[in-house]
Design an enzyme around this catalytic site. Structure first.
Site, PDB file in Angstrom:
ATOM      1  N   ALA A  40       6.416 110.982   9.497  1.00 48.02           N
ATOM      2  CA  ALA A  40       7.227 112.435   9.388  1.00 48.02           C
ATOM      3  C   ALA A  40       7.925 112.641   8.260  1.00 48.02           C
ATOM      4  O   ALA A  40       7.371 111.856   6.898  1.00 48.02           O
ATOM      5  CB  ALA A  40       8.856 111.619   9.566  1.00 48.02           C
ATOM      6  N   ALA A  93       9.970 113.707   6.768  1.00 47.64           N
ATOM      7  CA  ALA A  93      10.702 112.983   6.060  1.00 47.64           C
ATOM      8  C   ALA A  93      10.445 111.626   4.638  1.00 47.64           C
ATOM      9  O   ALA A  93      11.306 111.366   4.257  1.00 47.64           O
ATOM     10  CB  ALA A  93      12.162 112.751   6.520  1.00 47.64           C
ATOM     11  N   TYR A  94       9.366 110.769   5.653  1.00 42.87           N
ATOM     12  CA  TYR A  94       8.894 109.717   4.925  1.00 42.87           C
ATOM     13  C   TYR A  94       8.740 110.129   3.129  1.00 42.87           C
ATOM     14  O   TYR A  94       7.229 110.351   3.812  1.00 42.87           O
ATOM     15  CB  TYR A  94       8.278 109.279   5.964  1.00 42.87           C
ATOM     16  CG  TYR A  94       8.559 108.448   7.746  1.00 42.87           C
ATOM     17  CD1 TYR A  94      10.294 108.729   7.886  1.00 42.87           C
ATOM     18  CD2 TYR A  94       8.149 107.982   8.560  1.00 42.87           C
ATOM     19  CE1 TYR A  94      10.661 108.439   9.002  1.00 42.87           C
ATOM     20  CE2 TYR A  94       8.061 107.927   9.783  1.00 42.87           C
ATOM     21  CZ  TYR A  94       9.979 108.222  10.125  1.00 42.87           C
ATOM     22  OH  TYR A  94      10.179 107.770  11.363  1.00 42.87           O
ATOM     23  N   GLY A  95       8.824 109.266   2.836  1.00 38.96           N
ATOM     24  CA  GLY A  95       9.031 109.318   1.497  1.00 38.96           C
ATOM     25  C   GLY A  95       8.373 111.197   1.025  1.00 38.96           C
ATOM     26  O   GLY A  95       8.049 111.320   0.093  1.00 38.96           O
ATOM     27  N   ASN A  96       9.115 111.524   1.564  1.00 39.42           N
ATOM     28  CA  ASN A  96       9.405 113.698   1.304  1.00 39.42           C
ATOM     29  C   ASN A  96       7.950 113.625   1.478  1.00 39.42           C
ATOM     30  O   ASN A  96       7.556 115.012   0.618  1.00 39.42           O
ATOM     31  CB  ASN A  96      10.145 113.732   0.260  1.00 39.42           C
ATOM     32  CG  ASN A  96       9.986 115.062   0.098  1.00 39.42           C
ATOM     33  OD1 ASN A  96      10.432 115.661   0.421  1.00 39.42           O
ATOM     34  ND2 ASN A  96      10.557 115.381  -1.625  1.00 39.42           N
TER      35      ASN A  96
END
Length: 325
Positions: A50, A52-55
């Protein structure tokens, strides 16, 4: 590794998926590379990520590895849209513009022209028809092959699936992704029945109870655990209470009798539950991932399944219904 179809769609995935929430945060690229290569060598293909994972770093790592270590066709890449961290705050935006912008950015980071499964990361305030129109557009433009949802509760799942099924030409939702484990069985009440009713697959996240069912928190919080980290302590803390401890103790006892590890028992309970397509493994290291990859021929005895059902909340009604068919 054995495979399963995602609902009634034509998409086939390994019956374990590799989650990437910690990639770029707790899992550096070298460890991610080792895990992904081992996962594929074991017959796995589903990788869930995604923005959102680790930006965005998790997607960048995958994008790099499919050009240096693996072939794009080795993987079924599932990503999401509509959720991210902006100015230090979590924000859900499921408008058409935000979703399609997210997908375009994901494709750039992944260095591919399409993903295999694109999921709305969370229910948002945008009109549902607008959100779902973005999914249809993405399929029509070849940006994704299939579409699904994530973290929807029961009525949201049913409403979204019905909307897509109502008019010919819309693209059906093939899957839902929710938390599901021996410590989180609430989805059995409405979400799993909704998925089954609409012929959708299930990708459970945190099948090992956010790491608690490994048993490592029974006597305290290990220094190298998620529960001890500043950024993931909130994620683990809800399950560090007496009821969870009793369930974990039961899993540990079952593991001792079966010559398995507690995390293997917890995963098998989820993997072979009704509606489940592929649990998503949240391993942070190769050491954590390896025990799961050794389970392809393993199953839990029915008495153990029943005992774990009883201690964690009672009979799984979907399992009981399947047994009587």
């Amino acid at each position: 590794m054995q495979t399963r179809r995602v609902g009634r769609s034509g998409l086939t995935v390994s019956r374990l998926g590799l989650g990437t929430m910690t990639w770029g945060i707790d899992t550096p690229t070298r460890d991610a590379r080792s895990m992904l290569r081992a996962f594929v060598e074991a017959g796995g293909n589903l990788v869930d990520t995604a923005p959102a994972y680790g930006n965005g770093i998790a997607e960048k790592i995958i994008g790099k590895l499919i050009h240096t270590d693996l072939r794009r066709e080795d993987l079924v890449i599932a990503t999401k849209g509509g959720f991210g961290v902006h100015d230090g705050r979590r924000r859900v935006d499921t408008s058409r513009k935000a979703l399609l912008d997210d997908l375009a950015a994901s494709l750039r980071r992944l260095h591919t022209d399409h993903v295999d499964l694109w999921q709305v990361h969370a229910w948002g305030e945008a009109p549902l028809e607008e959100t779902l129109s973005a999914l249809d557009h993405a399929v029509q433009q070849g940006m994704t092959r299939y579409v699904g949802i994530s973290n929807y509760i029961g009525w949201q799942t049913a409403r979204a699936a019905t909307w897509q099924q109502a008019v010919p030409g819309r693209h059906p939702l093939v899957s839902g992704q929710v938390e599901y484990s021996l410590l989180a069985r609430r989805s059995e009440i409405e979400v799993l029945p909704a998925l089954r009713a609409h012929d959708m697959g299930l990708f459970p996240w945190s099948p090992v109870g956010r790491g608690v069912l490994t048993g490592k928190y029974r006597t305290g919080t290990p220094r190298d655990s998620r529960g001890a980290s500043d950024h993931f302590a909130w994620f683990v803390e809800p399950y560090l209470e007496s009821k969870s401890r009793a369930i974990t103790d039961a899993v540990v006892r079952a593991a001792q009798g079966l010559d398995l590890t507690p995390e293997q028992v917890a995963l098998l309970w989820v993997r072979d539950a009704p509606v489940v397509t592929a649990p998503l493994l949240g391993a942070r290291t190769m050491e954590q991932l390896a025990p799961y990859l050794a389970l392809d021929e393993s199953t839990l005895p029915e008495p153990i399944i029943t005992a774990l059902d009883d201690v964690s909340g009672g009979t799984n009604q979907l399992r009981a219904a399947s047994a009587t068919v």
